[in-house]
Design an enzyme around this catalytic site. Structure first.
Site, PDB file in Angstrom:
ATOM      1  CG  ASN A 166       6.604  -5.365   5.966  1.00  0.00           C
ATOM      2  OD1 ASN A 166       5.527  -5.312   5.385  1.00  0.00           O
ATOM      3  ND2 ASN A 166       7.608  -4.576   5.641  1.00  0.00           N
ATOM      4  CD  GLU A 167       0.951  -5.382   7.002  1.00  0.00           C
ATOM      5  OE1 GLU A 167       1.669  -6.306   7.420  1.00  0.00           O
ATOM      6  OE2 GLU A 167       0.347  -5.432   5.924  1.00  0.00           O
ATOM      7  N   GLY A 189       1.186  -5.221   1.299  1.00  0.00           N
ATOM      8  CA  GLY A 189       0.082  -5.343   0.345  1.00  0.00           C
ATOM      9  C   GLY A 189       0.400  -6.251  -0.825  1.00  0.00           C
ATOM     10  CG  LEU A 227      -1.945  -1.112   1.325  1.00  0.00           C
ATOM     11  CD1 LEU A 227      -2.923  -0.827   2.450  1.00  0.00           C
ATOM     12  CD2 LEU A 227      -2.672  -1.333   0.011  1.00  0.00           C
TER      13      LEU A 227
END
Lengths: 302, 302
Positions: free
Chosen positions: B177-178, B153, B108
């Site tokens: 990996n947010e 994303g 994203l």
């Protein structure tokens, strides 16, 4: 949730010698977790907690010889310790380990379930639930440094943690072996195992009351890492540092999102679960099962 | 969700050079994917679709330099393309791949979430949801031909496909990996990963924000096949032929049975999820996190 250690006669003899009636205040007591010299159970600490505020890591060492049985005192100590650490802003992570050689924990103290009646069963089971719930829902990073055999309740402590490191000793075993003793792993523990091993493996494991050697436990994913016994604690510390490098808030929200469903299911069913346990464990047939099992342990000693 | 590529300075420099302010119609724009020479973003195609009606296979090639960021434009194009293909009776399968070297998609577009305010956040998030619903819920056979790194994303798009083939290049990584950026993968990202690699692995991977190497990704089951990079697309085409040999209707009903629960969980709660995202992403602390991350990327470039 039984204290079952079949591999070493030393374990069973350990249990049996504690099972031998010990006189305390003139009353015979058969609690395996109370050693002779401790007259006041509330001051005998089965659990030692060392919090290093500079690193933010607490080490909880189980020190209730001979086998770190989970009796009422243990469970109470555990809950209090967890609560303190959870509220302590200095504490970001928890390592669980054992000071008793060859044993992480042998699990629930059968004597708390045998010949005690429904009221005690209720109190005891609530404490067992609380132990699991506090650990499973903890915001801290929790790592089980499994430096000995870990059946039943011991396996519960390991399963509820974020990460499991075990000593690479094929003589050590770990698993949920309740069915062998004639009792049943509660639904929330089953859910925890399903999340860790998957559905099929859990179905097989619980029905067969499987105790896995450390190497097998690694193979099926019951533990995450095997290291030489003398390295278990240091590996836990290194692993902790890695987990600490993730921002706390995002790690915590992620963890609680992943565990929410299991926790909600537990919370909305915990009273029913307690009633079920009390009804179940006080059944004549179950009491008989437990009695037979205790006798078998005594016999092995003799 | 995040564009996080640590391996190659080329990526980050690519991202940064686009992040530098460019003027368009006299207004400063900071959208990373607008090249200086494209004046009208709606005619800049981020996605190329080639449908071979004779085989029934479409290839969707991401072409949004520098890193195939999933901006609002990208997501809008994606949704439109998927809808067209879904309605096209001659299209039975779609292969997703990248037209950019070394990168499948960096995930994203952070600049869509940073400094934009709640209204834009809501519009953006709905578009992200739409992308996933259309891809994960597609009746077509969907195959991800992962010919580059694929964090956040990008990993989500890959995970939503029926099958994943990745280039066997040790410099590529893939994962959600947010948490590394201080944000949290939404529940439907978690569900998609959980359905693929299992609960335990997901819990660990998400908390740690793990970017898997290609070999670890294969081991964990995050991808299904590793092949030399030049073979990724041909392997995808061969795999597609195999999947297309199954009667469409039975395959589709099976797929939708298996995915229904996960899809319903979002589709029955879309607005709640949007509100949760908006509330979360517009928090000062989270905006700060994102700002710091963007600044770090800039610094690396300089």
């Amino acid at each position: 949730m039984a204290s079952v250690l079949r591999h070493s006669a030393k374990f069973t003899s350990g249990i049996s010698s504690s099972l031998a009636a010990c006189a305390r205040n003139g009353t015979a007591c058969a609690f395996p977790c109370h050693a002779f010299r401790h007259r006041n159970s509330s001051t005998s600490s089965k659990i030692r907690v060392d919090l290093d505020s500079s690193t933010g890591v607490a080490v909880m060492t189980l020190q209730g010889p001979p086998v770190n049985s989970m009796c009422m005192d243990f469970l109470t100590d555990f809950a209090i310790s967890m609560e303190k650490l959870e509220l302590d802003k200095n504490c970001r992570g928890l390592i669980l380990t054992s000071a008793v050689p060859k044993v992480f924990s042998a699990g629930l103290d059968i004597m708390e379930m045998y010949g005690k009646g429904p009221e005690h069963a209720t109190v005891f089971w609530r404490a067992v639930q609380e132990m699991w719930f506090k650990l499973y829902s903890s915001n801290m990073v929790t790592i089980a440094a499994v430096n000995g055999s870990s059946p039943a309740g011991g396996c519960l402590l390991a399963l509820s943690s974020d990460y499991r490191i075990m000593a690479d000793n094929p003589r050590y075993v770990i698993g949920l072996n309740e069915a062998q003793v004639g009792i049943v792993a509660p639904f929330w523990l089953k859910d925890n195992m399903v999340q860790t091993l998957g559905h099929r493996q859990t179905e097989k494991s619980l029905q067969l009351a499987q105790l896995y050697s450390a190497p097998d436990a690694l193979k099926i994913g019951l533990v995450d890492k095997l290291v030489p016994e003398e390295k278990v604690l240091s590996t836990a510390t290194e692993t902790m540092a890695k987990w600490f490098s993730i921002p706390d808030h995002s790690r915590q929200i992620t963890k609680s999102m992943m565990r929410k469903q299991t926790i909600d299911k537990f919370l909305s069913n915990r009273e029913t679960d307690i009633n079920n346990f009390a009804n179940f464990v006080t059944k004549d047939s179950i009491q008989k099962s437990l009695g037979t099992y205790l006798a078998k342990l005594k016999k092995k000693k003799a | 969700m995040a564009s996080l590529l640590r391996r190659s300075a080329k990526f980050t420099s690519g991202l940064l050079s686009s992040l530098s302010v460019c003027t368009r119609n006299g207004r400063a724009c900071a959208l990373p994917y607008h090249q200086l020479n494209h004046r009208n973003s709606s005619t800049t195609s981020k996605i190329k679709v080639d449908l071979d009606s004779s085989t029934g296979v479409a290839v969707m090639t991401f072409q949004g330099p520098p890193v195939n960021s999933m901006s609002l434009d990208f997501l809008t194009e994606f949704a439109i393309s998927m809808e067209k293909l879904e309605l096209d009776k001659s299209c039975r399968g779609v292969i997703l791949t990248s037209g950019l070297p070394k990168i499948f998609s960096a995930g994203l577009d952070i600049t869509e979430m940073y400094g934009k305010g709640p209204e834009h956040a809501a519009v953006f998030w709905r578009a992200v949801q739409e992308m996933w619903l259309k891809l994960y819920g597609s009746n077509m056979v969907t195959i991800a031909a992962i010919n580059g790194s694929s964090p956040a994303g990008g990993c989500l798009m890959a995970l939503s496909c029926d099958y994943r083939i990745m280039a066997d290049n040790p410099r590529y990584s893939i994962g959600l990996n947010e948490t590394l950026l201080g944000i949290v993968a939404p529940f439907w990202f978690m569900d998609t990963m959980n359905n693929t690699i299992g609960n335990r692995e997901t819990e660990k991977a998400l908390q740690l924000g793990l970017l898997y190497s290609t070999s670890d990704a294969l081991k964990a089951g995050l991808v299904d096949e590793l092949v030399p990079e030049e073979k990724v697309l041909t392997t995808a085409t061969e795999a597609m032929a195999k999947w297309l040999s199954i009667p469409d209707h039975s395959r589709q009903i099976t797929k939708s049975m298996m995915r229904k629960q996960t899809i319903d969980k979002l589709s029955s709660n879309r607005e709640t999820d949007v509100n949760y995202f908006v509330k979360f992403i517009t928090k000062d602390s989270i905006q700060k996190s994102l700002g710091m991350y963007l600044a770090m990327l800039k610094k690396r470039k300089a």
